[in-house]
Design a protein around this motif. Structure first.
Motif, PDB file in Angstrom:
ATOM      1  N   UNK A   1     -60.866  16.772  -4.436  1.00 26.66           N
ATOM      2  CA  UNK A   1     -60.114  15.713  -5.090  1.00 26.66           C
ATOM      3  C   UNK A   1     -58.624  15.961  -5.125  1.00 26.66           C
ATOM      4  N   UNK A   2     -58.153  16.929  -4.318  1.00 27.32           N
ATOM      5  CA  UNK A   2     -56.728  17.266  -4.312  1.00 27.32           C
ATOM      6  C   UNK A   2     -55.948  16.534  -3.229  1.00 27.32           C
ATOM      7  N   UNK A   3     -56.662  15.814  -2.353  1.00 32.30           N
ATOM      8  CA  UNK A   3     -56.016  15.079  -1.265  1.00 32.30           C
ATOM      9  C   UNK A   3     -56.835  13.817  -1.017  1.00 32.30           C
ATOM     10  N   UNK A   4     -56.153  12.696  -0.876  1.00 35.76           N
ATOM     11  CA  UNK A   4     -56.852  11.453  -0.600  1.00 35.76           C
ATOM     12  C   UNK A   4     -57.313  11.429   0.861  1.00 35.76           C
ATOM     13  N   UNK A   5     -58.509  10.926   1.122  1.00 34.88           N
ATOM     14  CA  UNK A   5     -59.001  10.886   2.512  1.00 34.88           C
ATOM     15  C   UNK A   5     -58.040  10.185   3.457  1.00 34.88           C
ATOM     16  N   UNK A   6     -57.384   9.134   2.970  1.00 38.38           N
ATOM     17  CA  UNK A   6     -56.467   8.396   3.841  1.00 38.38           C
ATOM     18  C   UNK A   6     -55.196   9.174   4.162  1.00 38.38           C
ATOM     19  N   UNK A   7     -54.936  10.273   3.414  1.00 35.85           N
ATOM     20  CA  UNK A   7     -53.754  11.097   3.674  1.00 35.85           C
ATOM     21  C   UNK A   7     -54.051  12.285   4.576  1.00 35.85           C
ATOM     22  N   UNK A   8     -55.316  12.454   4.940  1.00 33.41           N
ATOM     23  CA  UNK A   8     -55.713  13.632   5.704  1.00 33.41           C
ATOM     24  C   UNK A   8     -55.070  13.644   7.090  1.00 33.41           C
ATOM     25  N   UNK A   9     -54.946  12.467   7.708  1.00 32.16           N
ATOM     26  CA  UNK A   9     -54.412  12.404   9.072  1.00 32.16           C
ATOM     27  C   UNK A   9     -52.975  12.874   9.158  1.00 32.16           C
ATOM     28  N   UNK A  10     -52.216  12.748   8.059  1.00 32.86           N
ATOM     29  CA  UNK A  10     -50.806  13.144   8.072  1.00 32.86           C
ATOM     30  C   UNK A  10     -50.552  14.425   7.277  1.00 32.86           C
ATOM     31  N   UNK A  11     -51.613  15.067   6.829  1.00 33.67           N
ATOM     32  CA  UNK A  11     -51.487  16.309   6.062  1.00 33.67           C
ATOM     33  C   UNK A  11     -50.922  17.400   6.968  1.00 33.67           C
ATOM     34  N   UNK A  12     -49.840  18.048   6.518  1.00 32.63           N
ATOM     35  CA  UNK A  12     -49.113  18.998   7.376  1.00 32.63           C
ATOM     36  C   UNK A  12     -49.978  20.179   7.818  1.00 32.63           C
ATOM     37  N   UNK A  13     -50.944  20.591   7.004  1.00 29.71           N
ATOM     38  CA  UNK A  13     -51.777  21.755   7.325  1.00 29.71           C
ATOM     39  C   UNK A  13     -53.185  21.347   7.757  1.00 29.71           C
ATOM     40  N   UNK A  14     -53.310  20.147   8.325  1.00 35.76           N
ATOM     41  CA  UNK A  14     -54.630  19.641   8.686  1.00 35.76           C
ATOM     42  C   UNK A  14     -55.295  20.463   9.789  1.00 35.76           C
ATOM     43  N   UNK A  15     -54.504  21.232  10.559  1.00 32.74           N
ATOM     44  CA  UNK A  15     -55.078  22.007  11.655  1.00 32.74           C
ATOM     45  C   UNK A  15     -55.581  23.383  11.234  1.00 32.74           C
ATOM     46  N   UNK A  16     -55.400  23.735   9.962  1.00 31.59           N
ATOM     47  CA  UNK A  16     -55.899  25.031   9.484  1.00 31.59           C
ATOM     48  C   UNK A  16     -57.400  24.921   9.242  1.00 31.59           C
ATOM     49  N   UNK A  17     -58.185  25.703   9.977  1.00 30.32           N
ATOM     50  CA  UNK A  17     -59.632  25.640   9.810  1.00 30.32           C
ATOM     51  C   UNK A  17     -60.122  26.819   8.973  1.00 30.32           C
TER      52      UNK A  17
ATOM     53  N   UNK B   1     -69.090  17.619   9.313  1.00 33.19           N
ATOM     54  CA  UNK B   1     -68.061  17.730   8.277  1.00 33.19           C
ATOM     55  C   UNK B   1     -67.115  18.856   8.675  1.00 33.19           C
ATOM     56  N   UNK B   2     -65.821  18.539   8.774  1.00 29.36           N
ATOM     57  CA  UNK B   2     -64.838  19.527   9.214  1.00 29.36           C
ATOM     58  C   UNK B   2     -64.807  20.738   8.290  1.00 29.36           C
ATOM     59  N   UNK B   3     -64.695  21.908   8.893  1.00 26.35           N
ATOM     60  CA  UNK B   3     -64.417  23.127   8.140  1.00 26.35           C
ATOM     61  C   UNK B   3     -62.913  23.361   8.228  1.00 26.35           C
ATOM     62  N   UNK B   4     -62.179  22.692   7.352  1.00 23.55           N
ATOM     63  CA  UNK B   4     -60.720  22.739   7.406  1.00 23.55           C
ATOM     64  C   UNK B   4     -60.155  22.730   5.999  1.00 23.55           C
ATOM     65  N   UNK B   5     -58.917  23.204   5.889  1.00 24.49           N
ATOM     66  CA  UNK B   5     -58.248  23.204   4.592  1.00 24.49           C
ATOM     67  C   UNK B   5     -58.119  21.783   4.066  1.00 24.49           C
ATOM     68  N   UNK B   6     -57.763  20.854   4.947  1.00 23.22           N
ATOM     69  CA  UNK B   6     -57.603  19.477   4.511  1.00 23.22           C
ATOM     70  C   UNK B   6     -58.890  18.887   3.973  1.00 23.22           C
ATOM     71  N   UNK B   7     -60.021  19.122   4.662  1.00 20.16           N
ATOM     72  CA  UNK B   7     -61.292  18.590   4.198  1.00 20.16           C
ATOM     73  C   UNK B   7     -61.698  19.217   2.871  1.00 20.16           C
ATOM     74  N   UNK B   8     -61.435  20.501   2.700  1.00 17.96           N
ATOM     75  CA  UNK B   8     -61.748  21.148   1.422  1.00 17.96           C
ATOM     76  C   UNK B   8     -60.937  20.539   0.287  1.00 17.96           C
ATOM     77  N   UNK B   9     -59.674  20.193   0.562  1.00 15.02           N
ATOM     78  CA  UNK B   9     -58.836  19.569  -0.462  1.00 15.02           C
ATOM     79  C   UNK B   9     -59.319  18.160  -0.779  1.00 15.02           C
TER      80      UNK B   9
END
Length: 275
Positions: A145-161, A133-141
Motif C-alpha cells: 500500500x506504499x505505491x499506487x499500481x498506476x504509479x508503478x510504470x514511472x517508479x524510479x526503482x521499478x527495475x530493482x528485483x 506476480x513480479x518479484x520487484x521492489x515496486x510490486x512489494x510497495x
C-alpha cells in the motif's frame, strides 16, 4: 484428453534493443516447455546466466514433463548461475518466466512459474490477465500500500528485483492452470512490459492473428517506445486439445488464476491472489 492431444502454434522473437550493446536475454521454445530468461551482470555474465537457465530446461524438450522435472530444472539452473556469479566481481543472475504442459488429474494444464520480473500473460476473448506476480521492489510497495499500481510504470526503482536465479532468494512462484482452447499466452522480459502498457499489449495481441505477427508487432512497439532494454517475447496459441471455454470466458479466466491453492513445486510458493 491428454497433453499429447494439445496442438499449439508458437512464435518467439528477441532483440537487443536500441541502448544495450549486447543481448542478455535468452529464449526457449522446446515443447512442452517454453520460457524467457533475462540475464544480469553485464555482457560477460548476464548472457551466460540466462543461457544457463535455458540449458537447464533443454533436456525436457519432447518429453512427458512433470512438476518434479520443472523443480529439478530450476535447481540445475540455480547451481550453474551461482557458479557464474562467483566468478565475476559484480555477480550474475537471471530472471525466468515460463510455462510447461503437464498432466494434472487426467487433463492438460499449464504449469506457470516465475522468478524475478519477467512475466506470463493470458489473452482470451480480447481480455488480458497477468498470471505471474513480479518479484520487484515496486510490486512489494504496491502490495504494502506504499505505491499506487498506476504509479508503478514511472517508479524510479521499478527495475530493482527481489528474487533472481543465482541470488540469495531464488524461490519460484508457480500456478497450475487448465489449458483452454483459443487462449493465447505471452511470455516476455521487462524489455516489453517496461516499455509497453498492458493495454497496448492487449490491443496488439487482439489485433494480430498469427503468433509470428504478434511477436513482431510487440517487439516493434517496445523499440518504438524507446527500446531501452533487451526485449524478448514468446507467443503461444492453443489451437485444440484443451478445455472448451464457455460463452462466458471470464469464468474460465477466473478459474485459471485461482486453481493453484497448494504447493506445486517443492520449495516454492503459490500465490493465490485474484488478479
Amino acid at each position: 484428453m491428454t497433453v499429447d492431444q494439445v496442438v499449439l502454434n508458437v512464435a518467439s522473437l528477441t532483440d537487443t534493443g536500441l541502448k544495450r550493446a549486447a543481448n542478455e536475454d535468452s529464449l526457449l521454445t522446446a515443447s512442452p516447455v517454453f520460457l524467457v530468461a533475462d540475464g544480469m551482470g553485464g555482457h560477460e555474465a548476464g548472457d551466460r546466466a540466462s543461457a544457463a537457465v535455458v540449458a537447464a530446461f533443454e533436456p525436457l524438450r519432447g518429453t512427458a514433463v512433470t512438476i518434479d522435472d520443472v523443480r529439478l530444472a530450476l535447481g540445475r539452473a540455480t547451481a550453474v548461475v551461482e557458479s557464474i556469479a562467483a566468478a565475476h566481481k559484480q555477480g550474475a543472475g537471471s530472471t525466468v518466466s515460463g510455462v510447461a504442459l503437464v498432466e494434472h488429474e487426467g487433463l492438460p494444464h499449464w504449469l506457470v512459474f516465475n522468478v524475478g520480473d519477467s512475466r506470463v500473460y493470458r489473452h482470451h476473448a480480447n481480455d488480458l490477465v497477468q498470471l505471474t506476480i513480479d518479484h520487484s521492489l515496486g510490486q512489494e510497495m504496491v502490495d504494502a500500500g506504499e505505491l499506487r499500481p498506476e504509479d508503478l510504470a514511472t517508479f524510479a526503482q521499478r527495475n530493482i528485483i527481489t528474487r533472481a536465479i543465482g541470488a540469495a532468494d531464488s524461490e519460484a512462484d508457480s500456478w497450475l492452470l487448465p489449458v483452454i482452447d483459443g487462449e493465447r499466452l505471452l511470455l516476455c522480459s521487462d524489455g516489453l512490459s517496461g516499455e509497453v502498457s498492458d493495454e497496448a499489449i492487449r490491443a496488439t495481441l487482439t489485433m494480430c492473428g498469427r503468433p509470428e505477427t504478434a511477436a513482431s508487432a510487440l517487439v516493434r512497439r517496445a523499440l518504438q517506445a524507446g527500446g531501452r532494454d533487451n526485449v524478448s517475447v514468446v507467443v503461444i496459441d492453443v489451437v485444440t486439445g484443451g478445455l472448451r471455454a464457455g460463452r462466458d470466458d471470464d469464468t474460465a479466466g477466473r478459474m485459471a488464476v485461482s486453481v493453484g491453492t497448494d504447493s506445486m513445486l517443492e520449495g516454492t510458493t503459490i500465490p493465490v491472489r485474484a488478479r
